[in-house]
Design an enzyme around this catalytic site. Structure first.
Site, PDB file in Angstrom:
ATOM      1  N   ARG A  79       0.834  -1.219   0.000  1.00 16.27           N
ATOM      2  CA  ARG A  79       0.000   0.000   0.000  1.00 16.27           C
ATOM      3  C   ARG A  79       0.856   1.251   0.000  1.00 16.27           C
ATOM      4  O   ARG A  79       0.424   2.311  -0.451  1.00 16.27           O
ATOM      5  CB  ARG A  79      -0.975  -0.040   1.187  1.00 16.27           C
ATOM      6  CG  ARG A  79      -2.177  -0.924   0.896  1.00 16.27           C
ATOM      7  CD  ARG A  79      -2.840  -1.434   2.147  1.00 16.27           C
ATOM      8  NE  ARG A  79      -2.108  -2.569   2.694  1.00 16.27           N
ATOM      9  CZ  ARG A  79      -2.021  -2.861   3.971  1.00 16.27           C
ATOM     10  NH1 ARG A  79      -2.638  -2.116   4.855  1.00 16.27           N
ATOM     11  NH2 ARG A  79      -1.323  -3.905   4.371  1.00 16.27           N
ATOM     12  N   GLU A  85       5.875  -9.626  15.302  1.00 21.99           N
ATOM     13  CA  GLU A  85       5.361 -10.124  16.576  1.00 21.99           C
ATOM     14  C   GLU A  85       5.968 -11.497  16.868  1.00 21.99           C
ATOM     15  O   GLU A  85       6.383 -11.781  17.990  1.00 21.99           O
ATOM     16  CB  GLU A  85       3.831 -10.198  16.512  1.00 21.99           C
ATOM     17  CG  GLU A  85       3.202 -10.404  17.874  1.00 21.99           C
ATOM     18  CD  GLU A  85       1.697 -10.329  17.806  1.00 21.99           C
ATOM     19  OE1 GLU A  85       1.162 -10.091  16.708  1.00 21.99           O
ATOM     20  OE2 GLU A  85       1.064 -10.510  18.865  1.00 21.99           O
TER      21      GLU A  85
HETATM   22  P1  AMP Z   1       4.498  -1.828  11.857  1.00 21.05           P
HETATM   23  O1  AMP Z   1       5.848  -2.244  11.339  1.00 21.05           O
HETATM   24  O2  AMP Z   1       4.040  -2.631  13.008  1.00 21.05           O
HETATM   25  O3  AMP Z   1       4.429  -0.339  12.107  1.00 21.05           O
HETATM   26  O4  AMP Z   1       3.468  -2.171  10.718  1.00 21.05           O
HETATM   27  C1  AMP Z   1       3.380  -1.363   9.630  1.00 21.05           C
HETATM   28  C2  AMP Z   1       3.025  -2.114   8.361  1.00 21.05           C
HETATM   29  O5  AMP Z   1       2.065  -3.141   8.574  1.00 21.05           O
HETATM   30  C3  AMP Z   1       2.427  -1.155   7.389  1.00 21.05           C
HETATM   31  O6  AMP Z   1       3.046  -1.366   6.117  1.00 21.05           O
HETATM   32  C4  AMP Z   1       0.950  -1.449   7.377  1.00 21.05           C
HETATM   33  O7  AMP Z   1       0.489  -1.497   6.064  1.00 21.05           O
HETATM   34  C5  AMP Z   1       0.796  -2.795   8.054  1.00 21.05           C
HETATM   35  N1  AMP Z   1      -0.139  -2.781   9.200  1.00 21.05           N
HETATM   36  C6  AMP Z   1       0.173  -2.972  10.501  1.00 21.05           C
HETATM   37  N2  AMP Z   1      -0.914  -2.959  11.278  1.00 21.05           N
HETATM   38  C7  AMP Z   1      -1.960  -2.729  10.462  1.00 21.05           C
HETATM   39  C8  AMP Z   1      -3.375  -2.592  10.669  1.00 21.05           C
HETATM   40  N3  AMP Z   1      -3.943  -2.682  11.885  1.00 21.05           N
HETATM   41  N4  AMP Z   1      -4.148  -2.353   9.588  1.00 21.05           N
HETATM   42  C9  AMP Z   1      -3.591  -2.252   8.361  1.00 21.05           C
HETATM   43  N5  AMP Z   1      -2.292  -2.388   8.103  1.00 21.05           N
HETATM   44  C10 AMP Z   1      -1.471  -2.630   9.130  1.00 21.05           C
END
Ligand code: AMP
Length: 176
Positions: A64, A101
């Site tokens: 995205r 995670e």
């Molecule tokens: P993070 O590394 O945990 O900040 O996760 C970010 C990436 O995971 C981004 O590229 C988001 O597109 C996706 N992502 C994480 N959590 C969500 C969520 N609740 N809804 C949609 N996309 C998410």
């Protein structure tokens, strides 16, 4: 963190419970992408994060981050650089490992994608834990480029991802 002018964009984001796994409230931005006014406002809002000086490149993470990032780059009149998961890019790459995670994942960028000293805006749809954003910044800096800031459509504030990238300017249009 969030911006009153963009709060209405939340009307075009769909919450999907337990996707892609139990316990995750997934922010589905496809309704926003499909709505002309919301899409344009989102792209303009993200592009504003580049500031008056602009940037040399927008960097976006699959998938995205490609959709939003390429449109932001077009809006800014600069180039777009894709960051991909391990094994997808055809040329020589730099790599960064980041924590999930459960376990780890690897992001890659082409070694010649950015010139040393160039300025970069990193764009993604959602910042959750901030791990993806921080790894992307490390990739940019490995190539000798400078992260001017981050622009996210959505910030999940309860996951405190901005603490992972606290050294940089951060723009998020809609905060939850
Ligand atoms: P993070 O590394 O945990 O900040 O996760 C970010 C990436 O995971 C981004 O590229 C988001 O597109 C996706 N992502 C994480 N959590 C969500 C969520 N609740 N809804 C949609 N996309 C998410």
């Amino acid at each position: 963190m969030g911006d009153a002018d963009f709060a209405w964009l939340a009307d075009h984001v769909r919450d999907v419970a337990d996707f892609p796994q139990p316990g995750v409230a997934f922010k589905d931005i496809t309704p926003l992408l499909g709505h002309a006014d919301a899409l344009r406002a989102a792209i303009d809002g993200l592009a504003a994060a580049a500031g008056d000086g602009g940037v040399d490149h927008v960097v976006g993470v699959e998938a995205r981050g490609f959709i939003l990032g390429a449109a932001v780059a077009y809006r800014l009149g600069c180039g777009f650089v894709p960051v991909r998961k391990l094994g997808k890019l055809p040329w020589s790459t730099e790599q960064e490992t980041y924590a999930l995670e459960y376990g780890t994942d690897v992001l890659e960028m082409h070694v010649d994608a950015l010139l040393p000293g160039s300025s970069v805006l990193i764009v993604d749809d959602v910042i959750a834990t901030g791990g993806t954003a921080a790894a992307t910044a490390r990739l940019v800096e490995k190539l000798g480029a400078t992260v001017t800031g981050f622009a996210f459509l959505i910030e999940l504030t309860f996951l405190a991802g901005r603490e992972e990238i606290a050294a940089y300017p951060i723009t998020s249009l809609v905060a939850y």
